[in-house]
Design a protein around this motif. Structure first.
Motif, short mmCIF file in Angstrom:
data_model
loop_
_atom_site.label_atom_id
_atom_site.label_comp_id
_atom_site.label_asym_id
_atom_site.label_seq_id
_atom_site.Cartn_x
_atom_site.Cartn_y
_atom_site.Cartn_z
N GLU B 42 0.81 -1.23 0.00
CA GLU B 42 0.00 0.00 0.00
C GLU B 42 0.84 1.28 0.00
N ASN B 43 1.66 1.41 -1.04
CA ASN B 43 2.49 2.61 -1.18
C ASN B 43 3.58 2.79 -0.12
N LYS B 44 3.79 1.73 0.65
CA LYS B 44 4.85 1.79 1.65
C LYS B 44 5.90 0.75 1.29
N VAL B 45 7.14 1.01 1.72
CA VAL B 45 8.19 0.01 1.55
C VAL B 45 8.26 -0.79 2.85
N VAL B 46 8.18 -2.10 2.75
CA VAL B 46 8.31 -2.93 3.95
C VAL B 46 9.55 -3.80 3.80
N VAL B 47 10.51 -3.57 4.69
CA VAL B 47 11.75 -4.33 4.68
C VAL B 47 11.73 -5.27 5.87
N ALA B 58 23.20 -3.82 17.93
CA ALA B 58 23.18 -2.94 16.75
C ALA B 58 21.85 -3.01 16.00
N LEU B 59 20.96 -3.90 16.45
CA LEU B 59 19.72 -4.15 15.71
C LEU B 59 18.86 -2.88 15.53
N ASP B 60 18.63 -2.18 16.62
CA ASP B 60 17.84 -0.94 16.59
C ASP B 60 18.44 0.06 15.62
N PHE B 61 19.76 0.19 15.74
CA PHE B 61 20.50 1.15 14.92
C PHE B 61 20.35 0.80 13.43
N MET B 62 20.46 -0.49 13.11
CA MET B 62 20.34 -0.92 11.72
C MET B 62 18.94 -0.63 11.18
N GLN B 63 17.92 -0.88 12.01
CA GLN B 63 16.54 -0.61 11.61
C GLN B 63 16.36 0.86 11.25
N LYS B 64 16.92 1.72 12.11
CA LYS B 64 16.79 3.17 11.88
C LYS B 64 17.53 3.58 10.61
N GLN B 65 18.73 3.01 10.43
CA GLN B 65 19.53 3.36 9.25
C GLN B 65 18.81 3.00 7.96
N ILE B 66 18.17 1.84 7.95
CA ILE B 66 17.43 1.40 6.76
C ILE B 66 16.31 2.38 6.46
N LYS B 67 15.55 2.69 7.50
CA LYS B 67 14.40 3.59 7.35
C LYS B 67 14.83 4.94 6.79
N VAL B 68 15.86 5.51 7.39
CA VAL B 68 16.33 6.82 6.97
C VAL B 68 16.82 6.78 5.51
N LYS B 69 17.61 5.76 5.20
CA LYS B 69 18.19 5.62 3.86
C LYS B 69 17.09 5.51 2.79
N VAL B 70 16.18 4.58 2.99
CA VAL B 70 15.16 4.32 1.98
C VAL B 70 14.21 5.51 1.84
N GLU B 71 13.80 6.08 2.96
CA GLU B 71 12.86 7.21 2.90
C GLU B 71 13.49 8.42 2.21
N HIS B 73 15.82 8.48 -0.09
CA HIS B 73 16.05 8.33 -1.53
C HIS B 73 14.81 7.98 -2.34
N THR B 74 13.73 7.60 -1.67
CA THR B 74 12.53 7.23 -2.43
C THR B 74 11.33 8.12 -2.12
N GLY B 75 11.40 8.78 -1.00
CA GLY B 75 10.27 9.59 -0.56
C GLY B 75 9.09 8.74 -0.11
N LEU B 76 9.31 7.43 -0.02
CA LEU B 76 8.22 6.55 0.41
C LEU B 76 8.37 6.19 1.89
N GLU B 77 7.24 6.12 2.55
CA GLU B 77 7.26 5.73 3.95
C GLU B 77 7.80 4.30 4.04
N THR B 78 8.71 4.07 4.97
CA THR B 78 9.36 2.76 5.05
C THR B 78 9.22 2.16 6.45
N GLN B 79 8.89 0.88 6.44
CA GLN B 79 8.72 0.18 7.70
C GLN B 79 9.74 -0.96 7.75
#
Lengths: 252, 164
Positions: B42-47, B58-71, B73-79
């Motif tokens: 539904e218009n969101k990126v789910v990783v 490092a798990l929390d940190f990695m989750q945040k990094q993914i979200k920031v990176k994808v959002e 560069h794509t402008g799409l909400e990322t979960q």
């Protein structure tokens, strides 16, 4: 599925992991050699990770409070850890033998749980078993080394074993409804676990040229699963929960 | 090709290649094998990702990094969701990932099929000089996923990514 028995099982496993994790982290900075300092610190970190994952299962599947609140904002009476994990670190010989006895039990427990009918526990067990294997390898290496060291090291390991063995039986204190766990294929039960553990410990102890402790009476070490603890738990909790208690609503 | 707002799934995977393991900055999360699925919902990126060790801080940190990176560069909400069904294993580290580990000075993990025992650790090749004349110092190291070894030939201490 009997949820009460299942929740009880998960909570006691989590509490054991959290308390031994906190306890053994006391070796950070004071280990007898640097490698041991690092090993005990790493194993503590693993254990606290296991506790976190188990508290999360309680939170996600049974609506219990989140992991931090469960760990840091709960009174002593509600903890269901066993007496073994509560004892102070003492001398290195005691901490090492406790780690040996406990991680052997954890290994067998998680191994049994890889067949659990409760999928979240089965999935976690498959993962954790591989991590605990490193704890067991570590314990075996050092017990063997010290048992085959000199007269003093051998005597100290033997004496620590005699002291810690009855205490370790507190790990297998039965839950209120073992039958339900067994018939629901959630967990094969404490009795089966203890049997597998005893056979394994005996093989190791004999291989290292040590003696199995005799005339064991573990009665006085029971009660942890029902919230009756040693005098060592309260001070541990006070220290562990100190920062959280200053501001339970703080964001980290 | 599946795409949302003209962004393809391939593009998301490319972006994930740019997110590095905070403890091993040469290795991407894709090479580490922790990304288990990428999808548009539904218009969101789910990783979906799975942790290496249960207690990995490092798990929390990695989750945040993914979200920031994808959002970004794509402008799409990322979960970013933790995948508890797919278990990570060191065998999931890609061949390129293993090569990068070695060049970074960390001996890559042996295949799990080689067995995990004190015996199997004995001959971990030195990442610096390739000698097999090495000694295991400890199965625990500077992070949860590393063991410590010593090379008897080039006299270097080195770490190994543990097989799990």
């Amino acid at each position: 599925m009997n949820n009460t028995a299942l929740k009880e099982l998960i909570l006691k496993m989590a509490d054991d992991a959290l308390i031994i994790g906190h306890r053994n982290s006391e070796w950070t900075g004071i280990g007898p050699v640097l490698e041991e300092d690092i090993a005990f610190s790493s194993m503590s970190q693993d254990k606290i990770g296991h506790a976190w994952a188990l508290y999360n299962i309680l939170n996600e599947h049974f609506g219990e409070k989140d992991a931090d609140t469960t760990a840091f904002n709960r009174e002593e009476k509600l903890f269901t850890c066993c007496h073994l994990v509560e004892y102070p670190i003492g001398e290195y010989d005691f901490s090492l033998v406790r780690h040996f006895l406990m991680d052997k039990a954890e290994y067998h427990r998680y191994d049994m749980l890889t067949n659990s009918s409760f999928m979240p526990l089965q999935n976690l067990a498959k993962k954790v078993k591989g991590e605990i294997k490193y704890h067991v390898m570590h314990a075996e290496t050092w017990i063997e080394k010290l048992a085959n060291g000199n007269e003093e090291s051998k005597a100290r390991v033997q004496s620590a074993l005699n002291y810690a063995y009855p205490l370790a039986l507190s790990l297998f204190e039965k839950g209120t409804d073992e039958v339900a766990l067994i018939s629901d294929n959630i967990f094969a039960g404490e009795e089966a676990l203890q049997k597998a553990w005893e056979a394994d410990i005996k093989t190791c102890v004999e291989k290292y040229g040590l003696k199995m402790p005799e005339n064991i009476d573990a009665t006085k070490f029971m009660g942890g699963r029902k919230g009756f603890h040693t005098e060592f738990l309260a001070p541990l909790l006070k220290e562990m929960q100190e920062v959280f208690a200053i501001d339970p609503s703080a964001e980290w | 090709m599946i795409e949302t707002n003209n962004i393809s799934l391939e593009r998301i995977w490319e972006l994930l290649e740019e997110v590095k393991d905070p403890e091993i900055p040469v290795l991407s999360l894709v090479e580490l094998g922790v990304i288990t699925n990428v999808a548009f919902v539904e218009n969101k990126v789910v990783v979906k990702m799975t942790p290496t060790f249960t207690g990995c801080p490092a798990l929390d940190f990695m989750q945040k990094q993914i979200k920031v990176k994808v959002e970004k560069h794509t402008g799409l909400e990322t979960q970013v969701i933790i995948d508890k069904e797919t278990l990570w294993s060191s065998d999931k580290i890609s061949d390129i990932g293993k090569e990068k580990l070695k060049n970074f000075g960390i001996a890559p993990p042996l295949k799990k099929a080689c067995g995990i025992s004190m015996e199997s650790f004995k001959y971990t090749p030195c990442p610096f000089c390739n000698s097999a004349n090495t000694t295991l110092r400890s199965t625990f190291g500077s992070t949860l996923c590393r063991a410590q070894h010593y090379c008897n030939d080039c006299k270097q201490s080195f770490e190994q990514f543990k097989p799990l």
